[in-house]
Design an enzyme around this catalytic site. Structure first.
Site, PDB file in Angstrom:
ATOM      1  N   ASP A  30       0.843  -1.192   0.000  1.00 17.46           N
ATOM      2  CA  ASP A  30       0.000   0.000   0.000  1.00 17.46           C
ATOM      3  C   ASP A  30       0.877   1.239   0.000  1.00 17.46           C
ATOM      4  O   ASP A  30       2.096   1.170   0.209  1.00 17.46           O
ATOM      5  CB  ASP A  30      -1.045  -0.007   1.113  1.00 17.46           C
ATOM      6  CG  ASP A  30      -0.489   0.291   2.487  1.00 17.46           C
ATOM      7  OD1 ASP A  30       0.695   0.653   2.600  1.00 17.46           O
ATOM      8  OD2 ASP A  30      -1.240   0.168   3.461  1.00 17.46           O
ATOM      9  N   LEU A  31       0.258   2.382  -0.281  1.00 15.93           N
ATOM     10  CA  LEU A  31       0.984   3.633  -0.430  1.00 15.93           C
ATOM     11  C   LEU A  31       1.088   4.341   0.919  1.00 15.93           C
ATOM     12  O   LEU A  31       0.098   4.440   1.661  1.00 15.93           O
ATOM     13  CB  LEU A  31       0.283   4.533  -1.436  1.00 15.93           C
ATOM     14  CG  LEU A  31       0.294   4.028  -2.883  1.00 15.93           C
ATOM     15  CD1 LEU A  31      -0.590   4.909  -3.757  1.00 15.93           C
ATOM     16  CD2 LEU A  31       1.710   3.982  -3.435  1.00 15.93           C
ATOM     17  N   ASP A  69      -5.948   2.183  -1.697  1.00 14.56           N
ATOM     18  CA  ASP A  69      -4.545   2.180  -2.116  1.00 14.56           C
ATOM     19  C   ASP A  69      -3.866   0.863  -1.741  1.00 14.56           C
ATOM     20  O   ASP A  69      -2.647   0.805  -1.591  1.00 14.56           O
ATOM     21  CB  ASP A  69      -3.802   3.352  -1.481  1.00 14.56           C
ATOM     22  CG  ASP A  69      -3.742   3.252   0.039  1.00 14.56           C
ATOM     23  OD1 ASP A  69      -4.724   2.754   0.639  1.00 14.56           O
ATOM     24  OD2 ASP A  69      -2.733   3.663   0.633  1.00 14.56           O
TER      25      ASP A  69
END
Length: 296
Positions: free
Chosen positions: A173-174, A216
């Site tokens: 994930d970001l 995300d």
């Protein structure tokens, strides 16, 4: 009747051994032809059926079709070439036939009767395929949807259980993505998600599969062991850190990876990889961690 149904996921051509042509005294049953052509919603299978029908009634041993981005093939590539163009849903459709012998007037008449019967079932199959692809893939990133991921991971872990190769899972994930959305808006967030999807697609191998499973959060099914997954994680982190937009907006990526084995089911594999992801977050983000249970 054998229509040569698809057995591979993405073959670009079907090659069939056409039977030696001999004149068929039986009258052409157009109703039966229509039923056969409407029997499948796979464009390649519909076209293979069309080629088989032609080969039974006419001295045709190969057919090629071009329609927009679609290109279909059946049979052999040599012989007397005859090209015809039709209109399907307002677009030109080109068919090239490979003949054993020139068509007689009666055979040409039969071809003209059979040919239009292909258009509607083929168009139906192409539209169904397009809708199926839309249901499988995320429109923003071009990566697989959550449901497609669940099916793919179950299949991959089943192969690993049968000793048909190692399978690992990466959860990504970001970092700082919520702050990005809050500060610059969702349009900017969508741009970063799309760029992230492009990076993942450019980084993974043809044998790997990538998915966006929400917001995300992304996952990659790796055809390989935990060490192969680690190398892929390194490449993704490096690519993110070299991307000007991610640097500009202060966004990075954290990753966790785990490898499947005989006793791990799909859900457990995800949990191990997700746990490794949170270890990467705790270690300062912008890095990856491998499941400690599996490192040797």
């Amino acid at each position: 009747m054998d229509f040569g149904l698809a057995t591979e996921l993405y073959p670009d051509e079907y090659r069939y051994q056409t039977e030696h042509y001999s004149p068929n005294d039986n009258p052409l049953d157009l109703v039966q032809v229509i039923q056969q052509l409407h029997a499948s919603l796979d464009p390649r299978t519909v076209f293979a059926c069309y080629g088989k029908v032609l080969g039974q009634h006419l001295p045709i041993q190969g057919v090629r079709l071009s329609y927009g981005e679609h290109k279909l093939s059946w049979g052999k590539r040599y012989g007397i070439s005859v090209k015809r163009q039709l209109i399907c849903a307002g677009m030109p459709l080109t068919i090239k036939y490979q003949l054993l012998t020139p068509l007689t007037p009666s055979q040409t008449s039969n071809l003209k009767e059979i040919e239009p019967l292909l258009l509607q079932p083929l168009l139906n199959a192409m539209q169904y395929q397009e809708m199926s692809m839309q249901a499988m893939f995320d429109s923003l990133t071009g990566l697989g949807h959550h449901h497609y991921y669940s099916q793919s991971l179950s299949n991959a872990t089943a192969r690993a259980h049968r000793k048909q190769g190692s399978v690992a899972l990466i959860v990504l994930d970001l970092d700082n993505f919520k702050q990005l959305n809050d500060k610059f808006g969702h349009k900017c967030g969508d741009y970063i998600l799309k760029e992230f999807g492009d990076i993942i697609r450019a980084t993974i191998r043809n044998t790997d599969q990538a998915f966006r499973i929400g917001g995300d959060e992304f996952v990659i099914i790796v055809q390989g062991n935990i060490h192969a997954a680690g190398l892929l994680c390194e490449r993704i982190v490096s690519a993110i850190n070299q991307h000007s937009s991610f640097t500009q907006f202060g966004v990075s990526c954290s990753l966790g990876a785990a490898e499947s084995h005989d006793t791990i089911e799909a859900e457990q594999l995800y949990e191990l990889a997700d746990k490794a992801l949170y270890q990467a977050k705790a270690a300062g983000r912008n890095c990856y961690k491998l499941s400690q249970n599996q490192l040797v």
